[in-house]
Motif scaffolding. Structure first.
Motif, PDB file in Angstrom:
ATOM      1  N   ILE A 123     -27.789   5.123  89.721  1.00  0.00           N
ATOM      2  CA  ILE A 123     -27.080   6.467  89.614  1.00  0.00           C
ATOM      3  C   ILE A 123     -26.547   6.494  91.018  1.00  0.00           C
ATOM      4  O   ILE A 123     -27.317   6.850  92.008  1.00  0.00           O
ATOM      5  CB  ILE A 123     -28.161   7.455  89.248  1.00  0.00           C
ATOM      6  CG1 ILE A 123     -28.828   6.997  88.024  1.00  0.00           C
ATOM      7  CG2 ILE A 123     -27.254   8.855  89.209  1.00  0.00           C
ATOM      8  CD1 ILE A 123     -27.766   7.243  86.747  1.00  0.00           C
TER       9      ILE A 123
ATOM     10  N   ALA B  16     -20.804   3.709  83.728  1.00  0.00           N
ATOM     11  CA  ALA B  16     -20.595   4.639  82.679  1.00  0.00           C
ATOM     12  C   ALA B  16     -20.343   5.928  83.781  1.00  0.00           C
ATOM     13  O   ALA B  16     -21.126   6.287  84.636  1.00  0.00           O
ATOM     14  CB  ALA B  16     -21.519   5.151  81.884  1.00  0.00           C
ATOM     15  N   GLU B  17     -19.193   6.863  83.503  1.00  0.00           N
ATOM     16  CA  GLU B  17     -19.197   8.171  83.997  1.00  0.00           C
ATOM     17  C   GLU B  17     -19.733   8.960  83.264  1.00  0.00           C
ATOM     18  O   GLU B  17     -19.013   9.468  82.224  1.00  0.00           O
ATOM     19  CB  GLU B  17     -17.538   8.489  84.659  1.00  0.00           C
ATOM     20  CG  GLU B  17     -16.895   7.526  85.377  1.00  0.00           C
ATOM     21  CD  GLU B  17     -17.363   7.619  86.819  1.00  0.00           C
ATOM     22  OE1 GLU B  17     -17.798   8.783  87.250  1.00  0.00           O
ATOM     23  OE2 GLU B  17     -17.247   6.727  87.835  1.00  0.00           O
ATOM     24  N   HIS B  18     -20.556   9.903  83.964  1.00  0.00           N
ATOM     25  CA  HIS B  18     -21.245  10.973  82.986  1.00  0.00           C
ATOM     26  C   HIS B  18     -20.844  12.294  83.507  1.00  0.00           C
ATOM     27  O   HIS B  18     -20.928  12.724  84.606  1.00  0.00           O
ATOM     28  CB  HIS B  18     -22.722  11.068  83.263  1.00  0.00           C
ATOM     29  CG  HIS B  18     -23.322   9.878  82.453  1.00  0.00           C
ATOM     30  ND1 HIS B  18     -23.480   9.438  81.091  1.00  0.00           N
ATOM     31  CD2 HIS B  18     -24.119   8.645  83.229  1.00  0.00           C
ATOM     32  CE1 HIS B  18     -23.777   8.477  81.120  1.00  0.00           C
ATOM     33  NE2 HIS B  18     -24.392   8.071  82.225  1.00  0.00           N
ATOM     34  N   THR B  19     -19.737  13.215  82.776  1.00  0.00           N
ATOM     35  CA  THR B  19     -19.387  14.503  83.156  1.00  0.00           C
ATOM     36  C   THR B  19     -19.930  15.335  82.031  1.00  0.00           C
ATOM     37  O   THR B  19     -19.735  14.872  80.791  1.00  0.00           O
ATOM     38  CB  THR B  19     -17.771  14.453  83.307  1.00  0.00           C
ATOM     39  OG1 THR B  19     -17.286  14.116  82.171  1.00  0.00           O
ATOM     40  CG2 THR B  19     -17.397  13.559  84.506  1.00  0.00           C
ATOM     41  N   ALA B  20     -19.829  16.561  82.454  1.00  0.00           N
ATOM     42  CA  ALA B  20     -20.235  17.791  81.360  1.00  0.00           C
ATOM     43  C   ALA B  20     -19.563  18.998  81.709  1.00  0.00           C
ATOM     44  O   ALA B  20     -19.957  19.919  82.204  1.00  0.00           O
ATOM     45  CB  ALA B  20     -21.626  17.882  81.017  1.00  0.00           C
TER      46      ALA B  20
ATOM     47  N   ALA C 165     -22.566  15.632  87.155  1.00  0.00           N
ATOM     48  CA  ALA C 165     -21.864  14.761  86.935  1.00  0.00           C
ATOM     49  C   ALA C 165     -22.307  13.395  87.927  1.00  0.00           C
ATOM     50  O   ALA C 165     -22.656  13.654  89.054  1.00  0.00           O
ATOM     51  CB  ALA C 165     -20.286  14.932  87.465  1.00  0.00           C
ATOM     52  N   CYS C 166     -22.310  12.043  87.395  1.00  0.00           N
ATOM     53  CA  CYS C 166     -22.776  10.796  88.221  1.00  0.00           C
ATOM     54  C   CYS C 166     -22.050   9.885  87.411  1.00  0.00           C
ATOM     55  O   CYS C 166     -21.576   9.800  86.518  1.00  0.00           O
ATOM     56  CB  CYS C 166     -24.128  10.923  87.999  1.00  0.00           C
ATOM     57  SG  CYS C 166     -24.882  10.574  86.501  1.00  0.00           S
ATOM     58  N   THR C 167     -22.219   8.699  88.468  1.00  0.00           N
ATOM     59  CA  THR C 167     -21.703   7.378  87.669  1.00  0.00           C
ATOM     60  C   THR C 167     -22.922   6.813  87.624  1.00  0.00           C
ATOM     61  O   THR C 167     -24.205   6.528  88.389  1.00  0.00           O
ATOM     62  CB  THR C 167     -21.022   6.546  88.936  1.00  0.00           C
ATOM     63  OG1 THR C 167     -19.768   7.305  88.865  1.00  0.00           O
ATOM     64  CG2 THR C 167     -20.641   5.271  88.102  1.00  0.00           C
ATOM     65  N   GLU C 168     -23.442   6.116  86.402  1.00  0.00           N
ATOM     66  CA  GLU C 168     -24.495   5.131  86.036  1.00  0.00           C
ATOM     67  C   GLU C 168     -23.963   3.692  85.996  1.00  0.00           C
ATOM     68  O   GLU C 168     -23.178   3.290  85.128  1.00  0.00           O
ATOM     69  CB  GLU C 168     -25.141   5.378  84.799  1.00  0.00           C
ATOM     70  CG  GLU C 168     -26.257   4.804  84.573  1.00  0.00           C
ATOM     71  CD  GLU C 168     -26.781   4.997  83.294  1.00  0.00           C
ATOM     72  OE1 GLU C 168     -28.132   4.660  82.854  1.00  0.00           O
ATOM     73  OE2 GLU C 168     -26.399   5.853  82.562  1.00  0.00           O
TER      74      GLU C 168
END
Length: 106
Positions: A61, A88-92, A99-102
């Motif tokens: 992460i 995967a880019e996680h955003t909300a 938000a993060c990159t996994e």
């Protein structure tokens, strides 16, 4: 809101995958000392390139925007070098979730 930096306790090196040449895979310049949270857990993931299910032994992460397409070389804090399977880019937007990159690695 991004993932808080104080949670990213590890440091990794990322060499972004650029493609294949006549001599094998080529990589971009190494990005060193990337703050990350490294988790050594076995998971089943779907490979981005061909859709096959494969086993990921490490997940990373980082802050959003890490350039590590599938095939990138990642050097983990223990010195082991692994290959990125999926990113995967996680955003909300609008939610109190960081938000993060996994990156799932072999």
């Amino acid at each position: 809101m991004n993932v808080p930096r104080y949670l990213l306790r590890h440091r990794i090196t990322v060499e972004p995958y650029l493609g294949d040449s006549a001599y094998g895979p080529t990589y971009g310049p190494a990005v060193e000392d990337v703050p990350a949270l490294v988790s050594a857990a076995v998971r089943q993931v779907r490979r981005a390139t061909d859709g096959r299910e494969v086993v990921s032994t490490t997940q990373v992460i980082t802050e959003p925007g890490l350039d590590s397409p599938p095939g990138s070389r990642i050097t983990l804090p223990d010195g082991r070098t692994t290959t990125a399977i999926t990113t995967a880019e996680h955003t909300a937007p609008g939610l109190p979730v960081p938000a993060c990159t996994e990156v799932s690695c072999e």
